[in-house]
Design a protein around this motif. Sequence first.
Motif, short mmCIF file in Angstrom:
data_model
loop_
_atom_site.label_atom_id
_atom_site.label_comp_id
_atom_site.label_asym_id
_atom_site.label_seq_id
_atom_site.Cartn_x
_atom_site.Cartn_y
_atom_site.Cartn_z
N LYS A 1 0.84 -1.21 0.00
CA LYS A 1 0.00 0.00 0.00
C LYS A 1 0.87 1.26 0.00
N ALA B 1 2.71 1.65 -3.44
CA ALA B 1 1.84 2.08 -4.54
C ALA B 1 1.62 3.59 -4.43
N LYS B 2 1.37 4.04 -3.20
CA LYS B 2 1.15 5.48 -2.98
C LYS B 2 2.42 6.26 -3.32
N VAL C 1 0.96 4.84 -8.24
CA VAL C 1 0.25 3.88 -9.08
C VAL C 1 -0.83 3.17 -8.26
N LYS C 2 -1.71 2.44 -8.96
CA LYS C 2 -2.84 1.79 -8.26
C LYS C 2 -2.43 0.53 -7.51
N TYR C 3 -1.51 -0.24 -8.10
CA TYR C 3 -1.20 -1.55 -7.52
C TYR C 3 0.31 -1.74 -7.32
N SER D 1 6.35 4.67 -12.49
CA SER D 1 4.96 4.92 -12.87
C SER D 1 4.79 5.00 -14.38
N THR E 1 2.07 -1.13 -11.02
CA THR E 1 1.27 -1.03 -12.25
C THR E 1 -0.08 -0.36 -11.97
N ASN E 2 -0.67 0.18 -13.03
CA ASN E 2 -2.04 0.70 -12.93
C ASN E 2 -3.02 -0.29 -13.54
N ASN E 3 -2.49 -1.39 -14.05
CA ASN E 3 -3.30 -2.35 -14.78
C ASN E 3 -3.72 -3.50 -13.84
N LYS E 4 -5.05 -3.59 -13.61
CA LYS E 4 -5.57 -4.57 -12.65
C LYS E 4 -5.24 -6.02 -13.06
#
Length: 377
Positions: A41, A44-45, A49-51, A171, A196-199
């Motif tokens: 967590k 990512a922050k 990025v999201k993940y 990023s 990554t930002n890709n789920k």
Amino acid sequence: MTKYKVLLSRPDITDKEIKAVQEVLKTSSLSLGKKYLEFEKIMAKFAGVKYAIVVNSGTSGLHLIIRALGIKEGDEVITTPFSFIASSNCILFEKAKPVFVDIDEKTFNIDVKKIEEKITKNTKAILAVDVFSQPADWQELRKIAKKHKLFLIEDSAEALGSEYDGKKCGSFGEAAVFAFYPNKQITTGEGGIILTNNKKIAEFCKSSANQGRRVLNGQWLEHIRLGYNYRLDELSCALGITQIKRIKEILKKRIKVANLYNKKLKNIKEIEIPYIKPGNKLSWFVYVVKLSEKFSGKKKDSIIREMAKRGVQCGKYFQTIHLQPFYKKEFGYKEGNFPIAENISKRTLALPFYNDLSEKEIDFVVNNLKEIIRSIK
Ligand SMILES: Cc1ncc(COP(=O)(O)O)c(C=O)c1O
């Protein structure tokens, strides 16, 4: 073994890190507990990025990204010969072919002007490296990737905290890695992280790092794909959390050491201090100088040996990947294939560099280097 007075690198471990690791040892949760989730967590922050998926090395992270993008036998991935070997080996793990492109002589990063001529119908991705924490030319890389419908992978193993046009490394592209070996800006002993930002990439990597288990609501013994044990234990994650929480202090210290070196080396005509491309901010993975042509190759090796005799540990960052014995044997590469990378490789010298390197130690390194260079003249 040489007993060095000044080491090439040294991790910055305080009582906070020791306490954090001890706290984990007092629990019964040494793997897959709360710490790895907390570390993911925070990271990512940090990278914006999201993940983030924590793994047991930067190499494991790169391998999973290659797999997540479906890169396989017959595919080609464009990359740089001037990097640590893992950034090319990860392509070979999946039997795809690394296609090297020579580097820019100032930034030491992949030369974006030479990429398009290497693109073929088999090219699937560009894997660029933020070498020595100098961000690659991401704007141009993105343009090329978009134009030719290629995936863009960021090997940011050396660039945690670096910025490109005000945006953090890690990023850019479909996915990126940071690495946490003890010579890096922050360490977990061994370790790395995928960003990554890709789920879909995130879920694939998370599952693959954990023996191919289903990510959400997975049964412990339900394996939905070929996976690996690339997990990072809780002790290492606790260490990583403590280190990343100190990142501002750590980067400040690194900038201070780099600036001191710059000041003391800038008037030595045989040495070029590190170049920083306008728009780039470096997190200073290493401090690498470029020696003048006259001191390249064997002369540089003798400088390193003489420095060692005087108690200063220096590094040969990097030996080009294509001239590593394994690559020469396997792919037939030879001297002259990537002349700029080879020339830079013969001239770059990594000096001792870590957060708490004192001015006295820097003077010791610089004075010895000056003396040795003069004696070779
Ligand atoms: C550019 C680059 N890529 C990948 C790696 C691999 O990271 P690790 O040693 O954690 O596997 C490193 C590590 O030094 C690196 O410098």
